[in-house]
Design an enzyme around this catalytic site. Sequence first.
Site, PDB file in Angstrom:
ATOM      1  N   CYS A 130      21.151 -25.290  17.539  1.00  0.00           N
ATOM      2  CA  CYS A 130      19.978 -25.983  17.009  1.00  0.00           C
ATOM      3  C   CYS A 130      19.882 -27.378  17.602  1.00  0.00           C
ATOM      4  CB  CYS A 130      20.047 -26.053  15.488  1.00  0.00           C
ATOM      5  SG  CYS A 130      18.610 -26.856  14.729  1.00  0.00           S
ATOM      6  N   CYS A 133      18.700 -30.041  15.200  1.00  0.00           N
ATOM      7  CA  CYS A 133      19.723 -30.410  14.215  1.00  0.00           C
ATOM      8  C   CYS A 133      20.751 -31.366  14.809  1.00  0.00           C
ATOM      9  CB  CYS A 133      20.459 -29.162  13.706  1.00  0.00           C
ATOM     10  SG  CYS A 133      19.411 -27.887  13.000  1.00  0.00           S
ATOM     11  N   ASP A 134      21.203 -31.071  16.032  1.00  0.00           N
ATOM     12  CA  ASP A 134      22.368 -31.760  16.593  1.00  0.00           C
ATOM     13  C   ASP A 134      22.094 -32.597  17.833  1.00  0.00           C
ATOM     14  OD1 ASP A 134      23.952 -30.584  14.598  1.00  0.00           O
ATOM     15  OD2 ASP A 134      24.230 -28.770  15.790  1.00  0.00           O
TER      16      ASP A 134
END
Length: 301
Positions: A130, A133-134
Amino acid sequence: MIKCLIIGGGPAGCTAAIYAARAAMDPVVIEGPEPGGQLTTTTLVENYPGFKDGIDANELMAAMKAQAEKLGAKFVRGIVRECDLKAKTFTLSDGSVLEAQTVIIATGASAKYLGLPSEKKYRGLGVSACATCDGFFYRGRKVAVVGGGDTACEEAMYLSGLASEVHMIVRKPFLRASAANQARVKATPNITIHFETVTKEILGDESGVTGIKVDHNGEVFDIALDGFFLAIGRHPNAEWLGGQLETDENGYIVSDGVKTALKGVFVAGDVRGTDFRQAITAAADGCRAALEADKYLKNEI
């Protein structure tokens, strides 16, 4: 008879449990094989509201579960082996049978991985599925994205605004993405596309990923990296339903918001067809599903 049965213990399932408990529905949550859901495969979560310094994913999910339990939700470990959605009966892996008045399906979607032992070793230590996300953790650093479709191109474009270098590892001699996405990627100076290339191994040390070993038509070489992102698709966890709900061409449950075609059966989070798959959107779905289940109980039963 259970008033509200929630299947899945990720952000959608836990939030549904919180709202269902507050509505006095005495919810029962079947956590499944991965308590906390896919979110627990990452480390620090920095984009969930309320935590200015971010929060560890496992800590966040533990807090959600504890909150739901404090309000009266009951959590059960198990896997649904058989179910009849019309009758709302569910047989778990231990042989027990549960019957419910309303059901919220929140079983999520699993990222597809390459299956390399080193990939599992460094998951959460530089290996991610992701970018949104990261990606923040890789500002000014070198990363790779595996895949050649629209998702891979979109992830590469997103990361190009953060990382110093983005390497796209593409197995085929061409990109499968739309013409617009291909043009955007090819016009971005810090994205390098490696066609006809496969990842053989993820390299790293005790601090995490340091690079990858790739094979380009028999030529094996290393690429120095800090982050490795998978963008080869996600697999919705819906097979256990046995086709009792309509799914789209990718296997995601078709719904009207959180309502399915069956009365009293709702769906929340990544397992339904939705444009965005983030912890906060899953939580929002869980809230909506619980409120809809409460309205169903009050108005139709």
